[in-house]
Design a protein around this motif. Structure first.
Motif, short mmCIF file in Angstrom:
data_model
loop_
_atom_site.label_atom_id
_atom_site.label_comp_id
_atom_site.label_asym_id
_atom_site.label_seq_id
_atom_site.Cartn_x
_atom_site.Cartn_y
_atom_site.Cartn_z
N SER A 122 -16.23 -37.77 -24.51
CA SER A 122 -14.90 -37.43 -24.01
C SER A 122 -14.62 -38.22 -22.75
O SER A 122 -15.54 -38.51 -21.98
N CYS A 123 -13.36 -38.55 -22.55
CA CYS A 123 -12.94 -39.25 -21.34
C CYS A 123 -11.67 -38.59 -20.83
O CYS A 123 -10.61 -38.68 -21.45
N ALA A 124 -11.79 -37.92 -19.70
CA ALA A 124 -10.64 -37.25 -19.08
C ALA A 124 -10.04 -38.16 -18.02
O ALA A 124 -10.76 -38.67 -17.15
N LYS B 128 -4.73 -35.41 -21.68
CA LYS B 128 -5.02 -36.78 -21.22
C LYS B 128 -6.51 -37.06 -21.39
O LYS B 128 -7.19 -37.53 -20.46
N THR B 129 -6.99 -36.79 -22.56
CA THR B 129 -8.40 -36.98 -22.86
C THR B 129 -8.53 -37.80 -24.13
O THR B 129 -7.83 -37.56 -25.12
N THR B 130 -9.43 -38.75 -24.07
CA THR B 130 -9.73 -39.61 -25.21
C THR B 130 -11.13 -39.27 -25.70
O THR B 130 -12.05 -39.09 -24.90
N THR C 259 -14.89 -42.74 -34.67
CA THR C 259 -13.46 -42.44 -34.71
C THR C 259 -12.97 -42.14 -33.30
O THR C 259 -13.54 -41.28 -32.61
N ILE C 260 -11.94 -42.85 -32.88
CA ILE C 260 -11.33 -42.60 -31.57
C ILE C 260 -10.10 -41.73 -31.77
O ILE C 260 -9.37 -41.89 -32.75
N SER C 261 -9.90 -40.80 -30.86
CA SER C 261 -8.73 -39.93 -30.94
C SER C 261 -8.24 -39.60 -29.54
O SER C 261 -8.95 -39.83 -28.56
#
Length: 125
Positions: A21-23, A77-79, A69-71
């Motif tokens: 996760s990336c916030a 605002k999280t990837t 899989t990227i979402s």
């Protein structure tokens, strides 16, 4: 001040799965390109996946197509990067990044504006 904070790294056996996760905080743009890159010591940084936060267009490196899989969750605002079928060669520090533009495939080469500090992923054989 823009900050990108990765989480979810760790150690798993080959064939297993992880979700990174990336916030993003402090980023006033809602239409941007978010991506994941990875690097191992002694090797060049490699683009893994990109996603445009509006429209959801995504791009993947050939090495991860069909496995990763990227979402994007725009409300948070999280990837995310869902990784499955993990291989020992996927071992790396994974970085998330953002750029104030919709994604282009060429951004996999690393032309991003903001970077996180990275999270380590280790795949045991």
């Amino acid at each position: 001040q823009v900050q990108l904070m990765e989480s979810g790294g760790g150690s798993v056996q080959a064939g297993g799965s992880l979700r990174l996760s990336c916030a993003v905080s402090g980023y006033r743009y809602s239409n941007y390109c978010a991506g994941w890159f990875r690097q191992t010591p002694g090797k060049e940084r490699e683009g893994v996946a990109l996603i445009s936060t509006v429209g959801g267009v995504s791009y993947y490196a050939d090495s991860v197509k069909g496995r990763f899989t990227i979402s994007q969750d725009n409300a948070k605002k999280t990837t995310y990067l869902q990784m499955s079928g993990l291989k020992p060669e996927d071992t790396a520090t994974y970085y998330c990044a953002a750029k104030v533009d919709p994604c282009l495939y060429s951004y996999l080469r690393g032309a991003m504006d903001y970077w996180g500090k990275g999270t380590l992923v280790t795949i045991a054989s």
